[in-house]
Each structure stands twice: as C-alpha cells, then as structure tokens.
Design an enzyme around this catalytic site. Structure first.
Site, PDB file in Angstrom:
ATOM      1  N   VAL A 152      98.148  -1.169 -46.258  1.00  0.00           N
ATOM      2  CA  VAL A 152      99.286  -1.420 -47.152  1.00  0.00           C
ATOM      3  C   VAL A 152      98.892  -1.112 -48.589  1.00  0.00           C
ATOM      4  O   VAL A 152      99.604  -0.407 -49.316  1.00  0.00           O
ATOM      5  CB  VAL A 152      99.771  -2.877 -47.015  1.00  0.00           C
ATOM      6  CG1 VAL A 152     100.983  -3.116 -47.911  1.00  0.00           C
ATOM      7  CG2 VAL A 152     100.123  -3.194 -45.571  1.00  0.00           C
ATOM      8  N   TYR A 153      97.765  -1.628 -49.012  1.00  0.00           N
ATOM      9  CA  TYR A 153      97.283  -1.393 -50.379  1.00  0.00           C
ATOM     10  C   TYR A 153      97.059   0.101 -50.623  1.00  0.00           C
ATOM     11  O   TYR A 153      97.516   0.651 -51.632  1.00  0.00           O
ATOM     12  CB  TYR A 153      95.983  -2.160 -50.608  1.00  0.00           C
ATOM     13  CG  TYR A 153      95.366  -1.938 -51.965  1.00  0.00           C
ATOM     14  CD1 TYR A 153      95.883  -2.546 -53.101  1.00  0.00           C
ATOM     15  CD2 TYR A 153      94.246  -1.120 -52.112  1.00  0.00           C
ATOM     16  CE1 TYR A 153      95.320  -2.340 -54.351  1.00  0.00           C
ATOM     17  CE2 TYR A 153      93.670  -0.909 -53.345  1.00  0.00           C
ATOM     18  CZ  TYR A 153      94.210  -1.525 -54.472  1.00  0.00           C
ATOM     19  OH  TYR A 153      93.646  -1.317 -55.700  1.00  0.00           O
TER      20      TYR A 153
END
Length: 242
Positions: A152-153
């Site tokens: 996600v990051y």
C-alpha cells in the site's frame, strides 16, 4: 556554485518531527524562514521554540479537507510569500495487504497522495504569479521498485512520483522547479510499523538513514543555480542490499 536561500520563505509539512523537522532546520541554517505545518501542536511549538521567528508554527490537520485548503492562505498570512514548498507529510502501512485495515488505507492514500496534490495545486498560482518557486516532495525508495512488505505504501509513492514528474513538465516554463527526494528507510517514527524482524535486521546491518542526511540532500536540490533542476534523487544506505 550554489544559490542562496537567504530571505526566502519555505513551507514544510509534517514539520514537527523526522524528515520534516530535519529539513526545516537545514533551511533555517541556510537563511530561510520556515512555516512549520503539523497537526501536533505541542510537538510543533517545541520544535519552533529554539529558532525564534525563523520558524513559524502553523497547526493544521491535513487530513481535514477544509483545514488542508487553508494551508497556503494561512502561510501567506504568516510570512507574506512562499518560495519553497516541501510537501513531506505522510503515513506508512507495512505488512501483508490482507491484514491492512480499510480506514488506514484511506487515511494513508489521502495524506500521501491527495493532500500532496492539493498542496501543490494551491501553491502554484502564487508561484506562477511570481515567476519562481521550488517544490520538493518526499517520495521513497519504495517508489522505484516493488517492495513486497509494503504494497500500500509503495503504491502511494509510485503514484506521487508520477505526479511530481508530470507536474514538473507543466510548471518549469513558469520558473518553478519541482523534484522528488526518494530516501531508503530513515530512522523516524514511520518505520515503527515495520515487521519486527525486518526492523531488527535493518538496524543490525546499518541499512538505515538519518533524517539529517535526507535534509542535506533536500538543501542540495534547492541551492542549485536556477538553470538546473534536480528532478529526482534516490538515496539509500550503502548496506541496504545486505
């Protein structure tokens, strides 16, 4: 030959700690005044206190859309101009995607992507009218290859890296330089969410950067002669690949 920052005004988001605070201190040392933007009022006041009117605290929760929209007008009200924007505020989510909470994903993507885009959009009319400006965005080494423990990051940083490079090609004709700083893992509160074994391994191998080292590179980017743009710097610990 470097370009002086004396008399310039910078706005730094996420300024109360980590890379943001290190960047602000480097800018002040180089002669700039810094509008320090953070939602943590106590930490912000503590960070600004030793620097007198060279650091101007501005308490804003950038995840609040109305407050986010107030950033540039408030900064102009405090300092009268904005020469530099360091869009640094961000969140981190590591681990397996299946374990990520939906609201945490929403918050991280809002701050890491949407807020950066809005802050840059909001400062551009002021910089365009003045015919000059510098915008630095804190990206990540994760923007440059698929990091398996932080999907996600890493996705948020791939998105923002694309935003920086496409917007840069729109605004350079107005005298505005735009670039991304993409550090590897930095000793800040963000990596507290790393998997414990990964964090222990990184500390043991010396594969972490200090925030002050990132700030030195930000200052290098900003102090190049106006005819030169450092569009993207990827920096990583020498031992990162161990």
């Amino acid at each position: 030959m470097s370009h002086s920052l004396s008399g310039q005004v910078a706005v730094v988001t996420g300024a109360a700690s980590g890379i943001g605070l290190a960047s602000a201190k480097a800018l002040v040392a180089a002669g700039a005044r810094v509008v320090m933007v953070d939602r943590d009022e106590a930490a912000l006041k503590a960070a600004c206190a030793p620097h007198g009117d060279a650091m101007l605290p501005l308490v804003i929760d950038l995840l609040d859309a109305k407050a986010c929209a107030s950033l540039v007008p408030a900064a102009l009200g405090l300092a009268g101009r904005v020469d530099i924007l360091h869009a640094n505020a961000g969140l981190y989510i590591g681990g397996d995607l299946v374990d990520a909470q939906a609201d945490a994903i929403d918050r991280m993507l809002t701050l890491n992507v949407n807020v950066v885009m809005k802050n840059v959009r909001d400062v551009l009319p002021h910089m365009i009218a003045r015919g000059s400006g510098d915008i630095i965005v804190t990206s990540s080494l994760a923007a440059h290859y698929p990091t398996p423990w932080e999907p996600v990051y890493a996705s948020s940083k791939w998105a923002i890296d694309c935003f920086v490079q496409t917007t840069r090609r729109q605004v350079f004709r107005h005298g505005i330089r735009m670039g991304a700083i993409s550090p590897g893992p930095v000793v800040t509160a963000l990596i507290a969410d790393w998997p414990a074994d990964k964090l222990a391994e990184a500390r043991a191998s010396g594969s972490l950067l200090d925030a002050s080292e990132v700030a030195e590179v930000v200052l290098f980017m900003l102090t190049r002669p106006r005819g030169m743009t450092i569009r993207d710097v990827v920096m990583l610990p020498t031992n990162f690949d161990l």
